[in-house]
Design a protein around this motif. Structure first.
Motif, mmCIF file in Angstrom:
data_model
loop_
_atom_site.group_PDB
_atom_site.id
_atom_site.type_symbol
_atom_site.label_atom_id
_atom_site.label_comp_id
_atom_site.label_asym_id
_atom_site.label_seq_id
_atom_site.Cartn_x
_atom_site.Cartn_y
_atom_site.Cartn_z
ATOM 1 N N ARG A 48 0.809 -1.221 0.000
ATOM 2 C CA ARG A 48 0.000 0.000 0.000
ATOM 3 C C ARG A 48 0.844 1.275 0.000
ATOM 4 O O ARG A 48 0.452 2.290 -0.573
ATOM 5 N N GLU A 49 1.970 1.226 0.656
ATOM 6 C CA GLU A 49 2.774 2.445 0.772
ATOM 7 C C GLU A 49 4.105 2.323 0.050
ATOM 8 O O GLU A 49 4.975 3.185 0.214
ATOM 9 N N GLY A 50 4.246 1.245 -0.720
ATOM 10 C CA GLY A 50 5.529 1.021 -1.378
ATOM 11 C C GLY A 50 5.929 2.133 -2.321
ATOM 12 O O GLY A 50 7.115 2.478 -2.436
ATOM 13 N N ALA A 51 4.929 2.751 -2.999
ATOM 14 C CA ALA A 51 5.261 3.807 -3.975
ATOM 15 C C ALA A 51 5.815 5.034 -3.282
ATOM 16 O O ALA A 51 6.546 5.835 -3.888
ATOM 17 N N ASN A 52 5.448 5.195 -2.001
ATOM 18 C CA ASN A 52 5.916 6.381 -1.275
ATOM 19 C C ASN A 52 7.265 6.152 -0.587
ATOM 20 O O ASN A 52 7.794 7.068 0.057
ATOM 21 N N ASP A 66 13.925 3.487 -2.432
ATOM 22 C CA ASP A 66 14.474 2.142 -2.666
ATOM 23 C C ASP A 66 15.061 1.560 -1.376
ATOM 24 O O ASP A 66 14.904 0.367 -1.085
ATOM 25 N N LYS A 67 15.713 2.392 -0.609
ATOM 26 C CA LYS A 67 16.294 1.914 0.642
ATOM 27 C C LYS A 67 15.193 1.506 1.614
ATOM 28 O O LYS A 67 15.295 0.495 2.316
ATOM 29 N N GLY A 68 14.080 2.291 1.624
ATOM 30 C CA GLY A 68 12.973 1.959 2.513
ATOM 31 C C GLY A 68 12.344 0.627 2.140
ATOM 32 O O GLY A 68 11.986 -0.176 3.021
ATOM 33 N N ARG A 69 12.154 0.399 0.811
ATOM 34 C CA ARG A 69 11.589 -0.887 0.392
ATOM 35 C C ARG A 69 12.530 -2.048 0.755
ATOM 36 O O ARG A 69 12.081 -3.131 1.112
ATOM 37 N N HIS A 70 13.846 -1.807 0.678
ATOM 38 C CA HIS A 70 14.815 -2.855 1.070
ATOM 39 C C HIS A 70 14.690 -3.178 2.549
ATOM 40 O O HIS A 70 14.730 -4.352 2.954
ATOM 41 N N TYR A 71 14.490 -2.115 3.354
ATOM 42 C CA TYR A 71 14.316 -2.343 4.787
ATOM 43 C C TYR A 71 13.076 -3.204 5.064
ATOM 44 O O TYR A 71 13.078 -4.105 5.907
#
Length: 751
Positions: free
Chosen positions: A554-558, A561-566
Motif C-alpha cells: 500500500r505504501e511502497g510507492a511512497n 528504494d532503501k525503505g523498500r529494502h528495509y
C-alpha cells in the motif's frame, strides 16, 4: 612298576559304599561284648565268647556285681557321650579262671554297650604316664616343624615308636576322597608307600563316616574268626549299631585288603580338622600284634595335638592368603569406583584382575562385549562358555572347576588355556560374567597298585562284588586336562569381588535414577516453557510479516528504494523467525505426544514422502533415487514420517551443488534386536570432528548463506528415534557426502 590311564572311569563302586559295616553283628575275639538294658542292666545281647555267667536275660548284678556297680556309677556321672568311654580295669572270675579286662562303655538308644578287652600280661599295670615324656617331646618338636609334611613326618615317627608296629603312614584325603601318603616311618619289614596315591574306593563313604565318628580302630589279627552277637537283634528288633564299638568286626573286604598288603595287624587313628575327616594315621604290622590300651590312648592324644597344630597352620596360611588377596580386591574396588563403568576399572588394571585369583587369563563378557585379559581362549570360545554359563539351570552365581572338560566335553580343546575355570555372575538382570582361566598342569600320579578293582562273580551265586587288588606295586598314571585347584581363599575373593561389583552397579543405578528423575522434571519444565514461548511468539511474528506486506503493497510507492529494502529485510527476518518458532513448537511437542505404534510398510511411506520432496526440486536439477527394499517397521507412522521427511529433504538440500545428486535409502541386516536404516547422499558432507554436534538443537555445520535451515531438524530426528527406543548416528566426508543411520527395535512378528 606299571603305567595306566584314568582309574576305572566306568566302574560302579557304590556296592562298597552301601555295605552296612556299622551293623556287622559280630566282634573280634580279643574281648567280649554285652548289651544291657539301661535301667535294670539286664543283658539283652552278648557275644558268643562272653563268660558263662553273662547269659542273655541275666542282670549284670547277678553275673558280675562289682562290674555292675562301676557301670551304675558311670551312668550317673556321664553326660552326653560322643563315643566309647574307658571306665577302668576289672578282674572277673569265671569257671575258676581270673582274667583282667579294660572296660569301655557307650550308649546305643536305650541300651548301654559294654566291651571288655582282655589285657595281655606284659602290659598289666602300665598306664599313660609311662609315655608322658614322649608326649612332651612331641609337642616341643611340633613347634619346630616348618611345613605340613614336616608335621606329618613327626607324628608318623612318634606313633610308630609308641605302638611298636612295623610301619606308620600319614594319609591325607583330597577333595575327591583319594588319599596320598604324605609321611611314613618304618623298620623295613614292610614296603614303603610314601608319596603313593590310593583311590577313594579303598575307603568307601560309610567307612569314612565311621572314621569320623570313631577316631581309633584296631585289628590285632587279620586272620581272626568273627564272634557273633547273640541274639542277632536288639529288643527293638534291629541289629545292634556298632559305630562306636572298640571290638567291632570289620568288613571281609577290608580283611582281604590287609592280607593282600601283607599285613596281619593294623591300627588307624582319624585326623579330624574342624570336625571334618582330613586324613588317617594308618599303622601296620607284618605279624599279628595287639597295641595295648595305654599306647592307643597316647596315639589318640598325639593325633589330636597334631590335628590342632595342623588346623593352626592351615588357618594361618589361609589368613595370610586372604589378607594378600584382600589387598588386591581393595585396590580393584578403588579402581572400579573411580570409573564410570566397573568394567573400565578392571580392564585398566589387568595384573590385579589376574592376581586376585592367581589366574593366567580373564574375560569380562556381556551380551554385546567380550574383553580378554592375559592368556585366554579365543573370543568365539569364550562366548561359547558365556552362553553355557548363561543357560545353566543352577542358581549358584559362582562356577568353579579345575577340570572343565569333565563338565563340558567340548572344552577339551581348550585345556592349554582353560583347563580350570572360575566364573562369577555380576548382574542379576542381564547375563554378565567375569571369567578366570588356568592352563592344564600335566602331572604323574603314583598309585599304590592298579586302582581298577575287578568285579568278580560271587561263588555263592550272589551279585558280582568288588575285590581288593592283590598287587600294590607302583602304578603310574598321567593326569591331564586339569589345572591347579582353586583354593577356598581364591573362590572367596572372587565372591567378594562379585559383591563389590553388584554394590557399585546398584549405587550407580540409584544415582542414575535420581539424575533421570531430575532430568525428567527439568525436561518437562523446559518443554512447557518452550511450548509456551513458541506458541505465544507465533502471533507477533505473523503480525510483523502481515503488516510489513501491507506496508510494502500500500505504501511502497511512497518509499524510497532503501525503505523498500528495509521492509523486505523485515519480512524475511520475521518469516525466518516464525519458521524457527514453528520448529521449536514442533520439537517441544515431540516429548508430549503419546506414541501410537503400528506395523507399517517402510517402502510405501518412503515413496509417499519422496514424491512430496520431488515437488520442491527445481526442474533443472537431476536427482537419482535408489530406494532399496526396506521391509516393515514398528513405529508411530506420523513421527516416523517426520524422520524420513527431514532426512530426505536434507539429502536433497545438501546435494544441490552436484550436477547429479544420488540419494540412497536402505536397510542393513538386523543387529542386537534392532532394525537399522540409512539415508546416504553424495552432497556437501561434513567434518567428522564435529559429528557430536550434529544432532544438537540449533547446531549447524554450514553457513546459512550456503544452506538454509534452523538447526532443529536433526534434533527432532534423534528425539523421535530415541522415544521409540532406537539410536541415531552419522558418517560423512567433506565434499563427498554423508550417511545418516537410525534404528528401531524389532518386534518378533516383523523381523
Amino acid at each position: 612298576m606299571h603305567q595306566g590311564s584314568d582309574p576305572a572311569p566306568n566302574l560302579d563302586l557304590t556296592s562298597c559304599d552301601r555295605e552296612p559295616i556299622h551293623v556287622v553283628g559280630s566282634v573280634q575275639p580279643h574281648g567280649f561284648l554285652l548289651a544291657l538294658e539301661v535301667r535294670t542292666l539286664t543283658i539283652v545281647q552278648a557275644s558268643a565268647n562272653a563268660p558263662a555267667p553273662a547269659a542273655v536275660g541275666v542282670t549284670l548284678d547277678v553275673a558280675f556285681p562289682h562290674l555292675a556297680a562301676i557301670v551304675r556309677r558311670h551312668l550317673g556321672e556321664a553326660g552326653p557321650l560322643a563315643g566309647a568311654s574307658y571306665l577302668r580295669t576289672v578282674t572277673l572270675t569265671s569257671d575258676a579262671a581270673r582274667l583282667t579286662y579294660e572296660v569301655a562303655a557307650h550308649r546305643v538308644d536305650d541300651l548301654v554297650v559294654l566291651e571288655l578287652e582282655e589285657i595281655a600280661p606284659s602290659t598289666m599295670g602300665v598306664g599313660l604316664d609311662v609315655l608322658t615324656p614322649r608326649l612332651r617331646t612331641f609337642v616341643e618338636r611340633l613347634q619346630t616343624a616348618r611345613t605340613v609334611e614336616d608335621l606329618c613326618q613327626l607324628v608318623a615317627e612318634d606313633i610308630r615308636q609308641v605302638t611298636g608296629l612295623d610301619r606308620a603312614l600319614v594319609y591325607r584325603f583330597d577333595r575327591d576322597w583319594h588319599g596320598t601318603v604324605l609321611a611314613e616311618d618304618g623298620n623295613g619289614a614292610l614296603p614303603s608307600y610314601l608319596d603313593l596315591r590310593f583311590p577313594a574306593s579303598d575307603i568307601p563313604a560309610q567307612a569314612r563316616e565311621l572314621y569320623r565318628r570313631n577316631r581309633l580302630r584296631i585289628i590285632p589279627d587279620a586272620g581272626y574268626v568273627p564272634v557273633p552277637i547273640q541274639p542277632a537283634t536288639t529288643p527293638a528288633g534291629k541289629a545292634l549299631d556298632l559305630s562306636q564299638s572298640v571290638l567291632r568286626s570289620v568288613s571281609p573286604v577290608h580283611v582281604e585288603y590287609m592280607r593282600n598288603m601283607g599285613t596281619m595287624a593294623s591300627m588307624s587313628v582319624s585326623i579330624l580338622v574342624d570336625g571334618a575327616l582330613w586324613g588317617l594315621i594308618s599303622c601296620h604290622n607284618a605279624e599279628p600284634k595287639r597295641v595295648p590300651l595305654h599306647a592307643r590312648n597316647a596315639c589318640d592324644v598325639l593325633a589330636q595335638i597334631f590335628a590342632l597344630q595342623l588346623l593352626a597352620r592351615e588357618r594361618g596360611a589361609q589368613a595370610e592368603q586372604r589378607l594378600a588377596l584382600g589387598a588386591i580386591q581393595a585396590r580393584l574396588l578403588g579402581f572400579m569406583a573411580e570409573e564410570d563403568s566397573f568394567v573400565d576399572g578392571l580392564l585398566k588394571h589387568p595384573d590385579d584382575v589376574l592376581a586376585l585369583v592367581n589366574a593366567a587369563g580373564a574375560a569380562v563378557v556381556t551380551a554385546d562385549r567380550c574383553r580378554l585379559l592375559g592368556a585366554t581362549p579365543g573370543e568365539a570360545e569364550v562366548r561359547a562358555l558365556y552362553a553355557w554359563l548363561s543357560a545353566r539351570s543352577e542358581t549358584d552365581d559362582v562356577f568353579v572347576s579345575e577340570a572343565l572338560s569333565e563338565t563340558i566335553p567340548e572344552a577339551a580343546i581348550l585345556t592349554d588355556r582353560a583347563s580350570g575355570l572360575l566364573a562369577i555372575s555380576v548382574s542379576k538382570k542381564y547375563a554378565s560374567y567375569i571369567l578366570w582361566f588356568r592352563p592344564e598342569v600335566v602331572r604323574t600320579v603314583k598309585w599304590g597298585g592298579n586302582p581298577v578293582k575287578p568285579a568278580l562273580p560271587d561263588p555263592g551265586g550272589g551279585p558280582d562284588r568288588l575285590h581288593p587288588r592283590k598287587s600294590f606295586e607302583i602304578w603310574k598314571e598321567t593326569v591331564q586336562g586339569r589345572s591347579l585347584p582353586w583354593s577356598a581363599a581364591e573362590v572367596e575373593a572372587a565372591k567378594d569381588l562379585r559383591s563389590s561389583v553388584l554394590g557399585i552397579v546398584l549405587r550407580r543405578a540409584e544415582e542414575l535414577a535420581a539424575m533421570s528423575e531430575e532430568l525428567q522434571r527439568s525436561n518437562k519444565e523446559l518443554e512447557a516453557f518452550s511450548y509456551s514461548v513458541s506458541h505465544d511468539l507465533r502471533a507477533p511474528f505473523r503480525h510483523i510479516v502481515g503488516y510489513s506486506n501491507l506496508l510494502k503493497t500500500r505504501e511502497g510507492a511512497n518509499l524510497s528504494d532503501k525503505g523498500r529494502h528495509y521492509v523486505d529485510t523485515i519480512i524475511e527476518a520475521a518469516f525466518s523467525a516464525g519458521t524457527l518458532v514453528d520448529n521449536l513448537l514442533s520439537f517441544s511437542q515431540m516429548g508430549r505426544n503419546a506414541l501410537n505404534k503400528v506395523s507399517g510398510d517402510m517402502n510405501a511411506l518412503v515413496e509417499e514422502v519422496r514424491r512430496k520432496a520431488l515437488r520442491d526440486v527445481p526442474p533443472d536439477r537431476t536427482v537419482l533415487w535408489d530406494i532399496q527394499p526396506l521391509g516393515r517397521a514398528y513405529a508411530d507412522p506420523v513421527m516416523l514420517r517426520l524422520v524420513i521427511e527431514n532426512l530426505l529433504s536434507n539429502a536433497v538440500k545438501y546435494t544441490r551443488g552436484k550436477a547429479e545428486a544420488v540419494i540412497t535409502m536402505g536397510r542393513l541386516p538386523p543387529k542386537d534386536g534392532e532394525a537399522v536404516f540409512f539415508v546416504r547422499d553424495n552432497g556437501a558432507g561434513f567434518d567428522m570432528a564435529y559429528v557430536d554436534k550434529l544432532f544438537g538443537v540449533f547446531q549447524r555445520l554450514h553457513r546459512v548463506e550456503e544452506f538454509e535451515g534452523t538447526g532443529i531438524g536433526l534434533a527432532n530426528i534423534r528425539r523421535i528415534v530415541e522415544r521409540h527406543g532406537g539410536r541415531t548416528w552419522a558418517e560423512g566426508t567433506v565434499g563427498e557426502g554423508a550417511t545418516f543411520y537410525f534404528t528401531l527395535p524389532l518386534r518378533e512378528e516383523v523381523r
